[in-house]
Design a protein around this motif. Structure first.
Motif, PDB file in Angstrom:
ATOM      1  N   THR A   1       0.836  -1.205   0.000  1.00 26.97           N
ATOM      2  CA  THR A   1       0.000   0.000   0.000  1.00 26.97           C
ATOM      3  C   THR A   1       0.872   1.256   0.000  1.00 26.97           C
ATOM      4  N   ALA A   2       1.929   1.270   0.810  1.00 29.94           N
ATOM      5  CA  ALA A   2       2.826   2.426   0.873  1.00 29.94           C
ATOM      6  C   ALA A   2       3.523   2.670  -0.461  1.00 29.94           C
ATOM      7  N   LEU A   3       3.731   1.618  -1.247  1.00 26.26           N
ATOM      8  CA  LEU A   3       4.352   1.752  -2.564  1.00 26.26           C
ATOM      9  C   LEU A   3       3.344   2.139  -3.644  1.00 26.26           C
ATOM     10  N   GLY A   4       2.087   2.365  -3.239  1.00 23.33           N
ATOM     11  CA  GLY A   4       1.076   2.825  -4.176  1.00 23.33           C
ATOM     12  C   GLY A   4       0.354   1.728  -4.932  1.00 23.33           C
ATOM     13  N   GLU A   5       0.503   0.492  -4.490  1.00 20.11           N
ATOM     14  CA  GLU A   5      -0.181  -0.643  -5.127  1.00 20.11           C
ATOM     15  C   GLU A   5      -1.413  -1.017  -4.309  1.00 20.11           C
ATOM     16  N   ASP A   6      -2.320  -1.731  -4.929  1.00 14.01           N
ATOM     17  CA  ASP A   6      -3.536  -2.205  -4.267  1.00 14.01           C
ATOM     18  C   ASP A   6      -3.358  -3.668  -3.887  1.00 14.01           C
ATOM     19  N   PRO A   7      -3.387  -4.017  -2.595  1.00 13.45           N
ATOM     20  CA  PRO A   7      -3.191  -5.402  -2.176  1.00 13.45           C
ATOM     21  C   PRO A   7      -4.453  -6.269  -2.274  1.00 13.45           C
TER      22      PRO A   7
ATOM     23  N   GLY B   1      -7.055  -8.797  -3.259  1.00 11.97           N
ATOM     24  CA  GLY B   1      -7.046  -9.986  -4.093  1.00 11.97           C
ATOM     25  C   GLY B   1      -5.667 -10.587  -4.309  1.00 11.97           C
ATOM     26  N   THR B   2      -4.649  -9.958  -3.804  1.00 14.93           N
ATOM     27  CA  THR B   2      -3.283 -10.475  -3.949  1.00 14.93           C
ATOM     28  C   THR B   2      -2.710 -10.707  -2.550  1.00 14.93           C
ATOM     29  N   GLU B   3      -1.959  -9.744  -2.024  1.00 15.64           N
ATOM     30  CA  GLU B   3      -1.413  -9.897  -0.672  1.00 15.64           C
ATOM     31  C   GLU B   3      -2.514 -10.031   0.373  1.00 15.64           C
ATOM     32  N   SER B   4      -3.603  -9.312   0.190  1.00 14.36           N
ATOM     33  CA  SER B   4      -4.695  -9.421   1.172  1.00 14.36           C
ATOM     34  C   SER B   4      -5.344 -10.803   1.149  1.00 14.36           C
ATOM     35  N   ALA B   5      -5.143 -11.543   0.053  1.00 15.64           N
ATOM     36  CA  ALA B   5      -5.696 -12.897  -0.063  1.00 15.64           C
ATOM     37  C   ALA B   5      -4.756 -13.955   0.515  1.00 15.64           C
ATOM     38  N   GLY B   6      -3.567 -13.519   1.009  1.00 10.13           N
ATOM     39  CA  GLY B   6      -2.696 -14.450   1.713  1.00 10.13           C
ATOM     40  C   GLY B   6      -1.411 -14.859   1.021  1.00 10.13           C
TER      41      GLY B   6
END
Length: 74
Positions: free
Chosen positions: A51-57, A59-64
């Motif tokens: 998130t700090a790098l301006g990406e949306d987590p 479905g990706t990182e938030s999905a594990g």
């Protein structure tokens, strides 16, 4: 040169360096899962960093999973 870079890392400095040698660097819009997080703390850190790098987590990182993005220099 192809590099699959974790989205928790900023590749811009490396891209600029490669471009200074005349290479064109393309960044894929798609991501690829790399591995599951070892625990909830690692997941929280990855989501915060992405998130700090301006990406949306979503479905990706938030999905594990850590996710990578392809950077192609030629």
């Amino acid at each position: 040169m192809a590099a699959f870079v974790l989205r928790t890392h900023d590749y811009r400095t490396i891209s600029r360096c490669l471009e200074s040698y005349g290479l064109a660097v393309e960044r894929s819009a798609a991501t690829w899962p790399q591995r599951r997080f070892t625990d909830a703390a690692e997941r929280r850190r990855a989501v915060a960093t992405v998130t700090a790098l301006g990406e949306d987590p979503a479905g990706t990182e938030s999905a594990g999973y850590f996710h990578t993005r392809l950077h192609l220099a030629r």
